[in-house]
Motif scaffolding. Structure first.
Motif, PDB file in Angstrom:
ATOM      1  N   VAL A 119      13.369 -68.775  -6.917  1.00 10.39           N
ATOM      2  CA  VAL A 119      12.996 -67.472  -7.472  1.00 10.39           C
ATOM      3  C   VAL A 119      13.382 -67.525  -8.938  1.00 10.39           C
ATOM      4  O   VAL A 119      14.500 -67.906  -9.282  1.00 10.39           O
ATOM      5  N   GLU A 120      12.433 -67.175  -9.779  1.00  5.74           N
ATOM      6  CA  GLU A 120      12.702 -67.165 -11.210  1.00  5.74           C
ATOM      7  C   GLU A 120      12.604 -65.728 -11.699  1.00  5.74           C
ATOM      8  O   GLU A 120      11.805 -64.949 -11.195  1.00  5.74           O
ATOM      9  N   GLY A 121      13.434 -65.373 -12.675  1.00  8.72           N
ATOM     10  CA  GLY A 121      13.358 -64.026 -13.241  1.00  8.72           C
ATOM     11  C   GLY A 121      13.110 -64.108 -14.734  1.00  8.72           C
ATOM     12  O   GLY A 121      13.522 -65.063 -15.389  1.00  8.72           O
ATOM     13  N   THR A 169       9.407 -72.705 -10.807  1.00  9.88           N
ATOM     14  CA  THR A 169       8.567 -71.507 -10.901  1.00  9.88           C
ATOM     15  C   THR A 169       8.558 -70.945 -12.327  1.00  9.88           C
ATOM     16  O   THR A 169       7.963 -69.901 -12.576  1.00  9.88           O
ATOM     17  N   SER A 170       9.185 -71.667 -13.269  1.00 10.39           N
ATOM     18  CA  SER A 170       9.139 -71.215 -14.670  1.00 10.39           C
ATOM     19  C   SER A 170       7.708 -71.180 -15.193  1.00 10.39           C
ATOM     20  O   SER A 170       7.402 -70.462 -16.150  1.00 10.39           O
ATOM     21  N   SER A 171       6.825 -71.959 -14.542  1.00 13.75           N
ATOM     22  CA  SER A 171       5.414 -71.944 -14.957  1.00 13.75           C
ATOM     23  C   SER A 171       4.814 -70.542 -14.838  1.00 13.75           C
ATOM     24  O   SER A 171       3.908 -70.182 -15.584  1.00 13.75           O
ATOM     25  N   VAL A 172       5.347 -69.750 -13.919  1.00  8.92           N
ATOM     26  CA  VAL A 172       4.813 -68.395 -13.729  1.00  8.92           C
ATOM     27  C   VAL A 172       5.167 -67.495 -14.931  1.00  8.92           C
ATOM     28  O   VAL A 172       4.391 -66.635 -15.324  1.00  8.92           O
ATOM     29  N   GLN A 173       6.362 -67.746 -15.534  1.00 10.29           N
ATOM     30  CA  GLN A 173       6.742 -67.024 -16.770  1.00 10.29           C
ATOM     31  C   GLN A 173       5.627 -67.145 -17.795  1.00 10.29           C
ATOM     32  O   GLN A 173       5.199 -66.174 -18.389  1.00 10.29           O
ATOM     33  N   VAL A 174       5.224 -68.415 -18.007  1.00  7.25           N
ATOM     34  CA  VAL A 174       4.230 -68.688 -19.050  1.00  7.25           C
ATOM     35  C   VAL A 174       2.936 -67.938 -18.745  1.00  7.25           C
ATOM     36  O   VAL A 174       2.380 -67.237 -19.593  1.00  7.25           O
ATOM     37  N   PRO A 179      15.353 -76.815 -21.705  1.00 12.54           N
ATOM     38  CA  PRO A 179      14.509 -76.829 -22.907  1.00 12.54           C
ATOM     39  C   PRO A 179      13.915 -75.459 -23.231  1.00 12.54           C
ATOM     40  O   PRO A 179      13.610 -75.170 -24.386  1.00 12.54           O
ATOM     41  N   PHE A 180      13.755 -74.622 -22.211  1.00 13.55           N
ATOM     42  CA  PHE A 180      13.047 -73.347 -22.423  1.00 13.55           C
ATOM     43  C   PHE A 180      13.976 -72.178 -22.695  1.00 13.55           C
ATOM     44  O   PHE A 180      13.521 -71.057 -22.906  1.00 13.55           O
ATOM     45  N   THR A 181      15.290 -72.410 -22.656  1.00 13.27           N
ATOM     46  CA  THR A 181      16.225 -71.329 -22.978  1.00 13.27           C
ATOM     47  C   THR A 181      17.257 -71.815 -23.991  1.00 13.27           C
ATOM     48  O   THR A 181      17.637 -72.973 -23.999  1.00 13.27           O
TER      49      THR A 181
HETATM   50  N1  PHE Z   1      13.613 -73.839 -14.182  1.00 10.60           N
HETATM   51  C1  PHE Z   1      14.989 -74.210 -14.054  1.00 10.60           C
HETATM   52  C2  PHE Z   1      15.126 -75.243 -12.948  1.00 10.60           C
HETATM   53  O1  PHE Z   1      14.200 -75.427 -12.208  1.00 10.60           O
HETATM   54  C3  PHE Z   1      15.867 -73.033 -13.759  1.00 10.60           C
HETATM   55  C4  PHE Z   1      15.925 -72.051 -14.890  1.00 10.60           C
HETATM   56  C5  PHE Z   1      15.030 -71.021 -14.957  1.00 10.60           C
HETATM   57  C6  PHE Z   1      16.856 -72.170 -15.886  1.00 10.60           C
HETATM   58  C7  PHE Z   1      15.085 -70.109 -15.995  1.00 10.60           C
HETATM   59  C8  PHE Z   1      16.929 -71.284 -16.923  1.00 10.60           C
HETATM   60  C9  PHE Z   1      16.033 -70.249 -16.980  1.00 10.60           C
HETATM   61  O2  PHE Z   1      16.131 -75.877 -12.786  1.00 10.60           O
END
Ligand code: PHE
Length: 336
Positions: free
Chosen positions: A206-208, A166-171, A245-247
């Motif tokens: 759930v992503e925050g 659900t990190s795509s929703v962040q973007v 990769p995104f953090t």
């Molecule tokens: N997107 C990562 C996963 O699916 C989880 C994650 C979200 C990690 C946000 C770091 C920050 O495994």
């Protein structure tokens, strides 16, 4: 002419039905505006003089018969319906109560906890494009990190895929909104994995995401402690360095479950610690990709699997039970 009336009379006398539609059909046929009765009355003047008396008599008999028939059948119908419903001392029909799916229960709990500290809910599509699922999240094409998630691509168009997180929703949210931002995004995700007791090709996350000026790792840690305390009633957590990769930096979050309740040391494998999610500070490249100035803003993100959390909370050891819709399993969550 007389013959016709007599034929109708016979027909009316022998008519019987307990079906309301059939009775109504009968009424319209005989008593309706263009019904048999009206037609016959209209044809009265064409009847030869010597037959008129007899014709009138039978016609009147027919009229009476029709009206009686309709009245009788309708009364019968009313009695039948009310005899079923008029005993007020009868017990009512019980409603079959449904219940929330355990994954919905856990998802709602998680969302509630974050709503209390100002996170709003944001959702995005399950069918994603490459940019939102990978590239914008600092995973360019051919980046080896893409191997971490086996992806279902749409065969005819490799740019389109089922989102792997659900990190795509962040973007999407960062592209459309200016900081400060504070969202939680729940939803289904897909990975091309063999189904087993621990893994499924479809699951929920759930992503925050929190972006503002001067957001630090300490803010992230405090939020995680608050979350662990609220959901599990346990506030002892530890952060293990990890890679996403995104953090940057990234960490894996474990909570201290303890060994007291662990009958066969299966849950924590005898360590007392359990991994519950991934997290980190949003990589400056991701902010740049979403038109946010990394020199001005910083933020953190975290993501967790709802199935994993539900399995911990309810001590379930096979992920497949969530998708089987076995009512004996689901019924156990009625009172929660
Ligand atoms: N997107 C990562 C996963 O699916 C989880 C994650 C979200 C990690 C946000 C770091 C920050 O495994």
């Amino acid at each position: 002419m007389l013959k016709i009336v007599k034929k109708h009379l016979k027909e009316v006398k022998s008519f019987y039905s307990e079906n309301d539609l059939k009775i109504e059909e009968f009424r319209i046929k005989y008593n309706g505006k263009k019904g048999v009765l009206n037609k016959l009355f209209k044809s009265f003047r064409d009847v030869p003089e010597k037959e008129k008396k007899e014709f009138g008599k039978v016609l009147n008999e027919l009229k009476k018969e029709i009206n009686n028939k309709i009245l009788n059948l309708q009364n019968k119908l009313i009695k039948k319906v009310s005899s079923v419903n008029n005993d007020l001392s009868k017990p009512g029909f019980p409603y079959k109560l449904g219940s929330f799916h355990p994954l919905s229960i856990v998802e709602n709990k998680i969302l509630d906890i974050f709503s209390k500290i100002g996170f709003i809910i944001s959702e995005g599509p399950e069918i994603e494009d490459d940019w939102h699922n990978f590239t914008a999240l600092n995973l360019p094409e051919f980046h080896p990190a893409r191997d971490m998630q086996d992806t279902f691509f749409v065969q005819t168009n490799p740019d389109i895929l089922l989102r792997t997180h659900t990190s795509s929703v962040q973007v999407r949210y960062m592209e459309e909104n200016n900081p400060p931002l504070r969202i939680v995004s729940p939803g289904r995700v897909y990975r091309n994995e063999a189904i087993s007791a621990r893994a499924h090709c479809l699951f929920h996350q759930v992503e925050g995401l929190y972006i503002d000026r001067k957001v630090s790792f300490a803010d992230l840690k405090q939020t995680l402690i608050y979350f662990a305390e609220s959901l599990f009633g346990k506030s002892k957590i530890r952060l293990r360095p990890s890679y996403f990769p995104f953090t940057e930096p990234s960490a894996e979050v474990d909570i201290y479950w303890g060994l007291d309740n662990e009958i066969d040391h299966k849950i924590t494998k005898g360590t007392g610690w359990l991994e519950i999610m991934g997290c980190g500070m949003v990589d400056p490249n991701v902010l740049k990709n979403c038109n946010i100035d990394p020199d001005e803003f910083s933020g953190y993100a975290f993501g967790m699997g709802i199935e994993r959390i539900a399995m911990l909370l309810y001590q379930i050891d096979d992920i497949r039970v969530f998708y089987e819709n076995d009512i004996r399993f689901l019924d156990q969550f009625k009172s929660i």
